[in-house]
Design an enzyme around this catalytic site. Structure first.
Site, PDB file in Angstrom:
ATOM      1  N   LYS A  32      -6.520  -4.958  -3.050  1.00  0.00           N
ATOM      2  CA  LYS A  32      -7.117  -5.621  -1.888  1.00  0.00           C
ATOM      3  C   LYS A  32      -8.176  -4.717  -1.252  1.00  0.00           C
ATOM      4  O   LYS A  32      -7.904  -3.547  -0.968  1.00  0.00           O
ATOM      5  CB  LYS A  32      -6.041  -6.020  -0.874  1.00  0.00           C
ATOM      6  CG  LYS A  32      -5.235  -4.873  -0.282  1.00  0.00           C
ATOM      7  CD  LYS A  32      -4.152  -5.451   0.622  1.00  0.00           C
ATOM      8  CE  LYS A  32      -3.439  -4.412   1.454  1.00  0.00           C
ATOM      9  NZ  LYS A  32      -4.253  -3.561   2.310  1.00  0.00           N
ATOM     10  N   CYS A  81      -2.152  -2.564   7.803  1.00  0.00           N
ATOM     11  CA  CYS A  81      -2.124  -3.497   6.667  1.00  0.00           C
ATOM     12  C   CYS A  81      -0.902  -4.402   6.672  1.00  0.00           C
ATOM     13  O   CYS A  81      -0.974  -5.558   6.258  1.00  0.00           O
ATOM     14  CB  CYS A  81      -2.267  -2.717   5.364  1.00  0.00           C
ATOM     15  SG  CYS A  81      -3.920  -2.003   5.215  1.00  0.00           S
ATOM     16  N   ASP A 138       0.789  -1.251   0.000  1.00  0.00           N
ATOM     17  CA  ASP A 138       0.000   0.000   0.000  1.00  0.00           C
ATOM     18  C   ASP A 138       0.817   1.295   0.000  1.00  0.00           C
ATOM     19  O   ASP A 138       0.448   2.265   0.690  1.00  0.00           O
ATOM     20  CB  ASP A 138      -0.964   0.014   1.205  1.00  0.00           C
ATOM     21  CG  ASP A 138      -1.951  -1.141   1.178  1.00  0.00           C
ATOM     22  OD1 ASP A 138      -1.952  -1.911   0.226  1.00  0.00           O
ATOM     23  OD2 ASP A 138      -2.729  -1.255   2.149  1.00  0.00           O
TER      24      ASP A 138
HETATM   25  C1  C5J Z   1      -3.104   0.624   5.528  1.00  0.00           C
HETATM   26  C2  C5J Z   1      -4.815   1.885   6.632  1.00  0.00           C
HETATM   27  N1  C5J Z   1      -2.577   0.415   4.325  1.00  0.00           N
HETATM   28  N2  C5J Z   1      -4.036   2.235   7.637  1.00  0.00           N
HETATM   29  N3  C5J Z   1      -4.327   1.203   5.567  1.00  0.00           N
HETATM   30  O1  C5J Z   1      -2.504   0.323   6.537  1.00  0.00           O
HETATM   31  O2  C5J Z   1      -5.982   2.170   6.641  1.00  0.00           O
END
Ligand code: C5J
Length: 228
Positions: A129, A162, A24
């Protein structure tokens, strides 16, 4: 087999069975002026991961290791978005609404895309995802099986959300995860530190914690013979 300094003990990297998984690293989470900053987060706390990740990505590509990227987001019709996730934050804006870089966390919008410094190249799977974990409702398990992967080097953001969810999912599937402290980040430094401690605690209950320099050195080093 090449050893990488790590907690709770050295990680025995098998490059042919390992993949780099970058979680991400999306514009809306990382870049000034994006959704993350709009929510009041200090995005600079994630930006420190970019330089080490760039070096690691170059080393992984040069070694021929499988590199995979994930993006958290949803289909434009939001059919893969649970109502509980949509309303959870009780904010004035939520997933699917217009944000500073297009519709928030919607596939195809500028803010949803991966930052230019770490942009995937041809042949590198990009896994969209809808959840926090990279295994939920994605093709990741199939990809890992097809490529014979048993080890994941896990990087990206955010450490406690994540990254952690993905490491836990991988751990339950029998995959060894090495999480890199300098290549993961959180808006909350204390969460980053504790999340990493949780991974390596109790003899590595979820995996190992190392640094990108250790992996880069191991990829450049000659292979060590496997212990009998
Ligand atoms: C991730 C989030 N990528 N913190 N998303 O950790 O909402």
């Amino acid at each position: 087999m090449r050893s990488v300094p790590a907690r709770p003990y050295d990680f025995m990297l098998q490059p042919e069975k390992a993949a780099l998984l970058i979680i991400d690293m999306q514009r809306d989470f990382i870049e000034p002026g994006g959704f993350g900053e709009m929510l009041g987060n200090e995005v600079g706390r994630l930006g420190r991961t970019i330089a080490p990740l760039k070096s690691l990505l170059a080393a992984a590509r040069a070694s021929g290791m499988l590199v995979m990227h994930t993006r958290e987001g949803h289909k434009p019709d939001l059919s893969d978005l649970h109502e509980s996730k949509r309303i959870r934050g009780r904010g004035t804006v939520t997933i699917g609404d217009p944000g500073p870089m297009g519709r928030i966390l919607v596939i195809g919008e500028p803010g949803h895309d991966i930052i230019a410094d770490l942009y995937p190249i041809a042949g590198e799977p990009v896994i969209d995802k809808p959840g926090k974990g990279a295994f939920y409702n994605t093709e990741l398990a199939d990809l890992i099986g097809t490529h014979g992967i048993t080890q994941l080097i896990v990087c990206g953001v955010t450490t406690e959300v994540c990254v952690h969810t993905t490491v836990r999912e991988a751990n339950d599937r029998g995959i060894d995860c090495l999480v890199l402290a300098d290549c993961t980040g959180s808006y909350f430094p204390e969460f980053h530190d504790v999340a990493l401690r949780m991974i390596a605690a109790q003899g590595g209950i979820f995996g190992w914690v190392g640094e990108s320099s250790g992996v880069i050195a191991a990829l450049a080093a000659p292979a060590e013979p496997a212990a009998n």
